[in-house]
Design a protein around this motif. Sequence first.
Motif, PDB file in Angstrom:
ATOM      1  N   GLU A 110       0.809  -1.207   0.000  1.00 16.05           N
ATOM      2  CA  GLU A 110       0.000   0.000   0.000  1.00 16.05           C
ATOM      3  C   GLU A 110       0.850   1.269   0.000  1.00 16.05           C
ATOM      4  N   GLU A 111       2.044   1.164   0.564  1.00 12.23           N
ATOM      5  CA  GLU A 111       2.924   2.320   0.649  1.00 12.23           C
ATOM      6  C   GLU A 111       4.356   1.811   0.770  1.00 12.23           C
ATOM      7  N   TYR A 112       5.296   2.488   0.141  1.00  5.84           N
ATOM      8  CA  TYR A 112       6.682   2.064   0.274  1.00  5.84           C
ATOM      9  C   TYR A 112       7.626   3.243   0.084  1.00  5.84           C
ATOM     10  N   SER A 113       8.824   3.068   0.600  1.00  5.57           N
ATOM     11  CA  SER A 113       9.907   4.040   0.414  1.00  5.57           C
ATOM     12  C   SER A 113      11.195   3.232   0.327  1.00  5.57           C
ATOM     13  N   ASN A 114      12.320   3.891   0.397  1.00  3.62           N
ATOM     14  CA  ASN A 114      13.600   3.178   0.328  1.00  3.62           C
ATOM     15  C   ASN A 114      13.855   2.317   1.557  1.00  3.62           C
ATOM     16  N   THR A 115      13.171   2.603   2.654  1.00  4.78           N
ATOM     17  CA  THR A 115      13.441   1.883   3.895  1.00  4.78           C
ATOM     18  C   THR A 115      12.212   1.234   4.523  1.00  4.78           C
ATOM     19  N   LEU A 116      11.032   1.358   3.917  1.00  5.17           N
ATOM     20  CA  LEU A 116       9.815   0.902   4.557  1.00  5.17           C
ATOM     21  C   LEU A 116       8.815   0.386   3.526  1.00  5.17           C
ATOM     22  N   MET A 117       8.127  -0.709   3.880  1.00  4.98           N
ATOM     23  CA  MET A 117       7.004  -1.189   3.086  1.00  4.98           C
ATOM     24  C   MET A 117       5.827  -1.395   4.031  1.00  4.98           C
ATOM     25  N   LYS A 118       4.645  -0.893   3.642  1.00  3.28           N
ATOM     26  CA  LYS A 118       3.428  -1.110   4.410  1.00  3.28           C
ATOM     27  C   LYS A 118       2.422  -1.816   3.521  1.00  3.28           C
ATOM     28  N   GLY A 119       1.743  -2.787   4.079  1.00  2.00           N
ATOM     29  CA  GLY A 119       0.744  -3.509   3.318  1.00  2.00           C
ATOM     30  C   GLY A 119       0.331  -4.760   4.046  1.00  2.00           C
ATOM     31  N   THR A 120      -0.210  -5.712   3.306  1.00  2.00           N
ATOM     32  CA  THR A 120      -0.652  -6.969   3.886  1.00  2.00           C
ATOM     33  C   THR A 120      -0.062  -8.135   3.115  1.00  2.00           C
ATOM     34  N   ILE A 121       0.164  -9.217   3.839  1.00  2.00           N
ATOM     35  CA  ILE A 121       0.662 -10.455   3.244  1.00  2.00           C
ATOM     36  C   ILE A 121      -0.268 -11.574   3.685  1.00  2.00           C
ATOM     37  N   ASN A 122      -0.772 -12.332   2.747  1.00  2.00           N
ATOM     38  CA  ASN A 122      -1.625 -13.478   3.043  1.00  2.00           C
ATOM     39  C   ASN A 122      -0.881 -14.747   2.656  1.00  2.00           C
ATOM     40  N   LEU A 123      -0.651 -15.606   3.627  1.00  2.00           N
ATOM     41  CA  LEU A 123       0.045 -16.866   3.393  1.00  2.00           C
ATOM     42  C   LEU A 123      -0.921 -18.029   3.571  1.00  2.00           C
ATOM     43  N   PRO A 124      -0.764 -19.054   2.743  1.00  2.00           N
ATOM     44  CA  PRO A 124      -1.557 -20.262   2.963  1.00  2.00           C
ATOM     45  C   PRO A 124      -1.232 -20.841   4.346  1.00  2.00           C
ATOM     46  N   GLU A 125      -2.190 -21.507   4.952  1.00  3.25           N
ATOM     47  CA  GLU A 125      -1.989 -22.078   6.280  1.00  3.25           C
ATOM     48  C   GLU A 125      -0.784 -23.004   6.286  1.00  3.25           C
ATOM     49  N   GLY A 126       0.059 -22.847   7.279  1.00  2.00           N
ATOM     50  CA  GLY A 126       1.244 -23.677   7.418  1.00  2.00           C
ATOM     51  C   GLY A 126       2.474 -23.144   6.702  1.00  2.00           C
ATOM     52  N   GLN A 127       2.332 -22.122   5.900  1.00  2.00           N
ATOM     53  CA  GLN A 127       3.479 -21.556   5.196  1.00  2.00           C
ATOM     54  C   GLN A 127       4.130 -20.479   6.052  1.00  2.00           C
ATOM     55  N   GLU A 128       5.420 -20.583   6.227  1.00  2.00           N
ATOM     56  CA  GLU A 128       6.133 -19.622   7.052  1.00  2.00           C
ATOM     57  C   GLU A 128       7.140 -18.801   6.257  1.00  2.00           C
ATOM     58  N   LEU A 129       7.377 -19.146   5.005  1.00  2.00           N
ATOM     59  CA  LEU A 129       8.387 -18.483   4.198  1.00  2.00           C
ATOM     60  C   LEU A 129       7.843 -17.195   3.586  1.00  2.00           C
ATOM     61  N   ILE A 130       8.544 -16.108   3.821  1.00  2.00           N
ATOM     62  CA  ILE A 130       8.194 -14.819   3.224  1.00  2.00           C
ATOM     63  C   ILE A 130       9.477 -14.212   2.679  1.00  2.00           C
ATOM     64  N   LEU A 131       9.432 -13.745   1.443  1.00  2.00           N
ATOM     65  CA  LEU A 131      10.574 -13.088   0.821  1.00  2.00           C
ATOM     66  C   LEU A 131      10.139 -11.696   0.397  1.00  2.00           C
ATOM     67  N   THR A 132      10.838 -10.703   0.855  1.00  2.00           N
ATOM     68  CA  THR A 132      10.551  -9.340   0.422  1.00  2.00           C
ATOM     69  C   THR A 132      11.851  -8.665   0.032  1.00  2.00           C
ATOM     70  N   THR A 133      11.764  -7.808  -0.946  1.00  2.00           N
ATOM     71  CA  THR A 133      12.908  -6.998  -1.348  1.00  2.00           C
ATOM     72  C   THR A 133      12.393  -5.609  -1.673  1.00  2.00           C
ATOM     73  N   ILE A 134      13.251  -4.649  -1.573  1.00  2.00           N
ATOM     74  CA  ILE A 134      12.922  -3.296  -1.961  1.00  2.00           C
ATOM     75  C   ILE A 134      13.805  -2.959  -3.155  1.00  2.00           C
ATOM     76  N   PRO A 135      13.229  -2.851  -4.361  1.00  2.00           N
ATOM     77  CA  PRO A 135      14.037  -2.550  -5.538  1.00  2.00           C
ATOM     78  C   PRO A 135      14.589  -1.122  -5.475  1.00  2.00           C
ATOM     79  N   TYR A 136      15.696  -0.926  -6.097  1.00  2.00           N
ATOM     80  CA  TYR A 136      16.278   0.406  -6.119  1.00  2.00           C
ATOM     81  C   TYR A 136      17.005   0.616  -7.440  1.00  2.00           C
TER      82      TYR A 136
END
Length: 79
Positions: A51-77
């Motif tokens: 919903e919102e991002y900058s060079n140092t911050l990302m705001k939003g929501t992440i929905n994972l299937p039940e039992g999934q613990e892996l999340i990968l995020t990157t901030i492109p530059y």
Amino acid sequence: MESAKKQARMEELVSYLNLCADAYYNKNEPIISDAQFDALARLRNASMKIEEYSNTLMKGTINLPEGQELILTTIPYDK
């Protein structure tokens, strides 16, 4: 990052994921490790809404299937 650049980067990543899937499933000649492919497959089942991002911050929501613990995020530059 400009909207057109973001769109181009997203299309590039989708093409790469499709290439990896084709090599893995159809050609039986993986171009990334099984662990990397499994991680990408799990991430495909997750959804992320930024919903919102900058060079140092990302705001939003992440929905994972039940039992999934892996999340990968990157901030492109741009350099």
